[in-house]
Design a protein around this motif. Structure first.
Motif, PDB file in Angstrom:
ATOM      1  N   PHE A  17      -3.235  -4.527  -4.179  1.00 15.93           N
ATOM      2  CA  PHE A  17      -3.375  -5.166  -3.181  1.00 15.93           C
ATOM      3  C   PHE A  17      -2.752  -6.212  -2.421  1.00 15.93           C
ATOM      4  CE2 PHE A  17      -6.951  -3.476  -5.870  1.00 15.93           C
ATOM      5  CZ  PHE A  17      -7.818  -2.939  -4.737  1.00 15.93           C
ATOM      6  N   ILE A  18      -1.487  -6.034  -2.447  1.00 11.62           N
ATOM      7  CA  ILE A  18      -0.510  -6.764  -1.648  1.00 11.62           C
ATOM      8  C   ILE A  18      -0.634  -6.434  -0.348  1.00 11.62           C
ATOM      9  CG2 ILE A  18       2.243  -6.962  -1.328  1.00 11.62           C
ATOM     10  CD1 ILE A  18       2.546  -5.894  -3.888  1.00 11.62           C
ATOM     11  N   ARG A  19      -0.632  -7.579   0.532  1.00 12.26           N
ATOM     12  CA  ARG A  19      -1.181  -7.660   1.878  1.00 12.26           C
ATOM     13  C   ARG A  19       0.125  -8.262   2.821  1.00 12.26           C
ATOM     14  NH1 ARG A  19      -6.777  -8.684   1.176  1.00 12.26           N
ATOM     15  NH2 ARG A  19      -7.303  -7.852  -0.869  1.00 12.26           N
ATOM     16  N   PHE A  20       0.144  -8.102   4.009  1.00  9.94           N
ATOM     17  CA  PHE A  20       1.213  -8.554   4.892  1.00  9.94           C
ATOM     18  C   PHE A  20       1.138 -10.127   4.557  1.00  9.94           C
ATOM     19  CE2 PHE A  20       1.167  -5.733   8.905  1.00  9.94           C
ATOM     20  CZ  PHE A  20       1.194  -4.521   7.822  1.00  9.94           C
ATOM     21  N   GLN A  58      14.436  -0.893   5.713  1.00 12.97           N
ATOM     22  CA  GLN A  58      13.739   0.204   5.213  1.00 12.97           C
ATOM     23  C   GLN A  58      12.258   0.176   4.731  1.00 12.97           C
ATOM     24  OE1 GLN A  58      15.845   3.367   3.252  1.00 12.97           O
ATOM     25  NE2 GLN A  58      17.650   2.275   3.307  1.00 12.97           N
ATOM     26  N   PHE A  59      12.015  -1.019   4.191  1.00 10.45           N
ATOM     27  CA  PHE A  59      10.757  -1.222   3.691  1.00 10.45           C
ATOM     28  C   PHE A  59       9.923  -1.728   4.911  1.00 10.45           C
ATOM     29  CE2 PHE A  59       8.177  -5.013   2.667  1.00 10.45           C
ATOM     30  CZ  PHE A  59       7.321  -4.595   1.869  1.00 10.45           C
ATOM     31  N   PHE A  60      10.379  -2.606   5.821  1.00  3.70           N
ATOM     32  CA  PHE A  60       9.588  -2.827   6.908  1.00  3.70           C
ATOM     33  C   PHE A  60       9.256  -1.559   7.730  1.00  3.70           C
ATOM     34  CE2 PHE A  60       9.049  -4.490  11.488  1.00  3.70           C
ATOM     35  CZ  PHE A  60       8.007  -4.823  10.927  1.00  3.70           C
ATOM     36  N   GLN A  61      10.153  -0.729   7.833  1.00  2.00           N
ATOM     37  CA  GLN A  61      10.097   0.494   8.575  1.00  2.00           C
ATOM     38  C   GLN A  61       8.746   1.578   7.880  1.00  2.00           C
ATOM     39  OE1 GLN A  61      12.047   2.312  11.389  1.00  2.00           O
ATOM     40  NE2 GLN A  61      10.105   3.131  11.420  1.00  2.00           N
ATOM     41  N   LYS A  62       9.020   1.272   6.792  1.00  2.00           N
ATOM     42  CA  LYS A  62       7.742   2.466   6.044  1.00  2.00           C
ATOM     43  C   LYS A  62       6.598   1.831   6.177  1.00  2.00           C
ATOM     44  CE  LYS A  62      10.836   4.850   3.260  1.00  2.00           C
ATOM     45  NZ  LYS A  62      10.522   6.326   2.715  1.00  2.00           N
ATOM     46  N   VAL A  63       6.553   0.396   6.372  1.00  2.00           N
ATOM     47  CA  VAL A  63       5.116  -0.369   6.245  1.00  2.00           C
ATOM     48  C   VAL A  63       4.709   0.021   7.676  1.00  2.00           C
ATOM     49  CG1 VAL A  63       3.818  -2.433   6.075  1.00  2.00           C
ATOM     50  CG2 VAL A  63       5.499  -1.936   4.537  1.00  2.00           C
ATOM     51  N   ALA A  64       5.564  -0.009   8.705  1.00  2.00           N
ATOM     52  CA  ALA A  64       5.187   0.308   9.852  1.00  2.00           C
ATOM     53  C   ALA A  64       4.705   1.709  10.256  1.00  2.00           C
ATOM     54  CB  ALA A  64       6.258  -0.064  10.931  1.00  2.00           C
ATOM     55  N   ASP A  65       5.410   2.577   9.505  1.00  3.12           N
ATOM     56  CA  ASP A  65       5.146   3.959   9.532  1.00  3.12           C
ATOM     57  C   ASP A  65       3.868   4.414   9.016  1.00  3.12           C
ATOM     58  OD1 ASP A  65       7.332   4.571  10.826  1.00  3.12           O
ATOM     59  OD2 ASP A  65       8.475   5.284   9.206  1.00  3.12           O
ATOM     60  N   THR A  66       3.503   3.980   7.852  1.00  2.00           N
ATOM     61  CA  THR A  66       2.079   4.003   7.274  1.00  2.00           C
ATOM     62  C   THR A  66       1.073   3.548   8.106  1.00  2.00           C
ATOM     63  OG1 THR A  66       2.663   2.413   5.655  1.00  2.00           O
ATOM     64  CG2 THR A  66       3.045   4.427   4.952  1.00  2.00           C
ATOM     65  N   THR A  67       1.405   2.235   8.365  1.00  2.45           N
ATOM     66  CA  THR A  67       0.187   1.452   9.399  1.00  2.45           C
ATOM     67  C   THR A  67      -0.066   2.096  10.541  1.00  2.45           C
ATOM     68  OG1 THR A  67       1.099  -0.685   8.309  1.00  2.45           O
ATOM     69  CG2 THR A  67      -0.231  -0.872  10.547  1.00  2.45           C
ATOM     70  N   ASN A  92      -5.597  -9.007   5.755  1.00  2.00           N
ATOM     71  CA  ASN A  92      -6.483  -7.585   5.525  1.00  2.00           C
ATOM     72  C   ASN A  92      -5.662  -6.353   5.873  1.00  2.00           C
ATOM     73  OD1 ASN A  92      -8.783  -9.067   4.750  1.00  2.00           O
ATOM     74  ND2 ASN A  92      -9.835  -9.020   6.706  1.00  2.00           N
ATOM     75  N   MET A  93      -4.158  -6.503   6.009  1.00  2.00           N
ATOM     76  CA  MET A  93      -3.395  -5.325   6.050  1.00  2.00           C
ATOM     77  C   MET A  93      -2.723  -5.133   4.986  1.00  2.00           C
ATOM     78  SD  MET A  93      -3.719  -4.618   9.567  1.00  2.00           S
ATOM     79  CE  MET A  93      -2.536  -3.815   9.785  1.00  2.00           C
ATOM     80  N   SER A  94      -3.052  -4.030   4.205  1.00  2.00           N
ATOM     81  CA  SER A  94      -2.286  -3.610   3.238  1.00  2.00           C
ATOM     82  C   SER A  94      -0.782  -3.230   3.528  1.00  2.00           C
ATOM     83  CB  SER A  94      -2.860  -2.329   2.409  1.00  2.00           C
ATOM     84  OG  SER A  94      -2.017  -1.747   1.578  1.00  2.00           O
ATOM     85  N   ILE A  95      -0.040  -3.448   2.486  1.00  2.00           N
ATOM     86  CA  ILE A  95       1.385  -3.028   2.815  1.00  2.00           C
ATOM     87  C   ILE A  95       1.634  -1.425   2.464  1.00  2.00           C
ATOM     88  CG2 ILE A  95       2.878  -4.934   2.518  1.00  2.00           C
ATOM     89  CD1 ILE A  95       3.287  -3.013  -0.454  1.00  2.00           C
ATOM     90  N   HIS A  96       0.393  -0.744   1.902  1.00  2.00           N
ATOM     91  CA  HIS A  96       0.416   0.695   1.820  1.00  2.00           C
ATOM     92  C   HIS A  96       0.082   1.157   3.036  1.00  2.00           C
ATOM     93  CE1 HIS A  96       1.396  -0.399  -2.207  1.00  2.00           C
ATOM     94  NE2 HIS A  96       0.287  -1.137  -2.405  1.00  2.00           N
ATOM     95  N   GLY A  97      -0.334   0.714   3.999  1.00  2.00           N
ATOM     96  CA  GLY A  97      -0.952   1.198   4.995  1.00  2.00           C
ATOM     97  C   GLY A  97      -2.400   2.255   4.604  1.00  2.00           C
ATOM     98  N   ILE A  98      -2.989   1.319   3.707  1.00  2.00           N
ATOM     99  CA  ILE A  98      -4.316   1.918   3.659  1.00  2.00           C
ATOM    100  C   ILE A  98      -5.190   0.791   3.956  1.00  2.00           C
ATOM    101  CG2 ILE A  98      -3.665   3.046   1.471  1.00  2.00           C
ATOM    102  CD1 ILE A  98      -4.711   0.779  -0.472  1.00  2.00           C
ATOM    103  N   THR A  99      -6.512   1.363   4.530  1.00  2.00           N
ATOM    104  CA  THR A  99      -7.608   0.593   4.826  1.00  2.00           C
ATOM    105  C   THR A  99      -8.144  -0.276   3.819  1.00  2.00           C
ATOM    106  OG1 THR A  99      -8.169   2.578   6.050  1.00  2.00           O
ATOM    107  CG2 THR A  99      -9.665   0.509   6.283  1.00  2.00           C
ATOM    108  N   ILE A 100      -8.153  -1.588   4.015  1.00  2.00           N
ATOM    109  CA  ILE A 100      -8.646  -2.461   3.142  1.00  2.00           C
ATOM    110  C   ILE A 100      -9.643  -3.435   3.439  1.00  2.00           C
ATOM    111  CG2 ILE A 100      -6.442  -3.929   3.464  1.00  2.00           C
ATOM    112  CD1 ILE A 100      -6.587  -4.709   0.665  1.00  2.00           C
TER     113      ILE A 100
END
Ligand code: AMP
Ligand code: MG
Length: 522
Positions: free
Chosen positions: A198-201, A241-250, A271-279
């Motif tokens: 449940f890690i968020r921005f 790269q981590f930031f890029q991945k979060v941007a991509d999945t978001t 309310n923004m998950s770092i996994h790019g999942i709706t939360i």
């Protein structure tokens, strides 16, 4: 629950709050606080997902057991676990809000099953050090909405947290739904939701705002190690790269929201998950009539920051806040700016492709941009149901006449008498271009329609449907919760016996609280 394999990485590897009292406070130099759920008065299982149970290592048979009821209502702590609440911050409606944290969510434990890790989290299980002045509880109405919608989204193919169980707590919870001085008691409920984490921005924003740079580095490295193990290279490169991945999945997540007509309603950075999942399903809603300016959230009715059509821009704004939070580790703005800039460009080209696929067009040509903008305009000329319109395009054949084709989507209009004069002319002209364009597609009608039926859902959790299931549940009848749960497991299937849910919003729901208007009160 004999196969539940406890494996707590978050609490084992990251700094804990040494204070274990359950008092509201600012928590510095820590990422979480240990806290036990409050015992519910009389817990009762309303519904549980067998699939999600199996996903995390709980068998179907165990769902009806006493230990399941006790663990997922917060009545008893699972053996060998120590529940905890996360400390995070966030920007709410564009403003820095400082420390927020899990005010009414309590993480029970992380579990490992089939080489996957999951965090099991109760929502509405009582106060934590992050509850500020609130009660840490959740009401039945918002819990049903979260429980059903998360699963509906999953089956629609939208990245999301999952729902394991929905329970009544047996406690009464006081809420002023419209914030107008009319508080009333409602039934309390508890949802157990499941996510990789449940890690968020806002988790990163919190640490950076306090200038705890050692913790920031440790936390980013923790996140990369466990959730982005494919990332390699120099430390700074890894963070970028981590930031890029979060941007991509978001970006991919928002694209799905626009595809199915989902409006989150509270896209705050917490309310923004770092996994790019709706939360965090709060005052969300589904577009009924296609209106990019629509938001279900009454708290946002003035500015409409989180309106349907603004979700991509807000996602970019939120990523900008995440970039700021990561910046002290990178000390070079350029690579972060590049990612932020390309976010909207990439979104726009993906959006075009997605939108064309909804029309059954799978190769893009120059003039398609016009076809899309014209359609977006037409859909707003008169109230037009988004789900019905797109789904019914599957009735159209390449050889249809304009009149025939138009007749096939006519059910989508809320006010048939408005479909006259220039409105009708615009539609006739659009269908004429669309049919010409369809002829150029290589796929046969059958092949095209089969593909469209995996993109344009037949059934979504319409706002009034959620409300109907809530009204019945308030009277102790949970049959609609079960019915919608099953219906929405196959949102792309015809399900002829369920056809009545493939219908426009009824008139009574047009401006009813809970249907078109939702507050943050939950
Ligand atoms: P939300 O907008 O629902 O994601 O919530 C924003 C913040 O308020 C989060 O830190 C929540 O944990 C907290 N919060 C919301 N409702 C409650 C409640 N009933 N009790 C305690 N904290 C709450
Ligand atoms: Mg939240």
């Amino acid at each position: 629950m004999k196969n539940l394999k406890i494996n707590n990485r978050f609490t084992a590897e990251l700094p804990a709050d040494p204070d274990e009292s359950n008092e509201p406070r600012q928590v510095t130099n820590a990422l979480f606080s240990y806290v036990n759920p409050t015992k519910p008065a009389n817990p009762q299982l309303i519904h549980a997902s067998e699939t999600v149970a199996e996903l995390v290592g709980i068998s179907k048979d165990e769902i009806q057991s006493e230990p399941f009821l006790n663990a997922f209502s917060g009545k008893e702590v699972l053996p060998e676990t120590r529940p905890y609440a996360l400390c995070y911050a966030g920007h709410q409606f564009g403003n820095w809000a400082g420390q927020l944290g899990d005010g009414r969510a309590i993480n029970l434990t992380e579990v490992e099953h089939n080489n996957q890790f999951f965090t099991l989290q109760l929502k509405g299980a009582g106060k934590t050090p992050y509850s500020r002045t609130a009660d840490g509880l959740a009401v039945l109405r918002s819990s049903i909405r979260e429980y059903l919608c998360a699963e509906a989204m999953f089956y629609l193919g939208v990245p999301t947290t999952r729902s394991l169980s929905l329970m009544l707590s047996g406690d009464e919870v006081l809420r002023d739904i419209l914030y107008n001085g009319n508080p009333a008691y409602e039934k309390g409920a508890i949802v157990c939701r499941v996510a990789p984490s449940f890690i968020r921005f806002g988790s990163f924003e919190m640490i950076t705002s306090r200038n705890e740079l050692k913790n920031l580095k440790q936390f980013v490295e923790y996140t990369i190690k466990h959730y982005f193990p494919e990332i390699e290279g120099e430390p700074k490169d890894q963070y970028v790269q981590f930031f890029q991945k979060v941007a991509d999945t978001t970006r991919e997540m928002i694209l799905h929201w626009q595809r199915v007509g989902f409006v989150h309603g509270v896209m705050n950075t917490d309310n923004m998950s770092i996994h790019g999942i709706t939360i965090d399903y709060g005052p969300y809603g589904w577009l009924e009539n296609y209106d990019p300016n629509w938001t279900p959230n009454t708290t946002d009715s003035q500015n409409r920051r989180y309106r349907f059509g603004n979700q991509p821009q807000v996602a970019q704004w939120n990523l900008y806040q995440l970039a700021n939070a990561l910046y002290p580790l990178i000390n070079d703005a350029k690579p972060l700016e590049n990612i932020l800039e390309s976010f909207i460009n990439k979104f726009n080209s993906d959006y075009k492709e997605m939108f064309l696929s909804k029309l059954g067009l799978f190769t893009s040509i120059e003039t398609d941009s016009e076809l899309i903008t014209d359609l977006e305009e037409n859909l707003q000329l008169s109230e037009t149901d988004m789900t019905i319109f797109f789904r019914n395009l599957n009735r159209i054949k390449k050889e249809d006449s304009v009149e025939n084709a138009f007749e096939k989507i006519i059910d989508a209009f809320y006010i048939p008498k408005e479909i006259a004069n220039n409105v009708l002319e615009n539609w006739t002209s659009w269908f004429s271009s669309y049919l010409k364009r369809l002829q150029t597609e290589k796929l046969s009608d059958e092949e095209r329609i089969a593909k469209m039926n995996t993109i344009n859902p037949k059934y979504v959790l319409r706002n009034y449907m959620a409300q109907l299931s809530i009204d019945a549940a308030d009277q102790g009848d949970f049959s609609l919760v079960s019915e919608f749960y099953s219906l929405l497991q196959k949102p792309y299937d015809e399900q002829p016996e369920m056809e009545k849910w493939f219908a426009k919003r009824p008139d009574w729901a047009r401006s009813k609280v809970g249907c078109s208007m939702l507050s943050c009160s939950s």
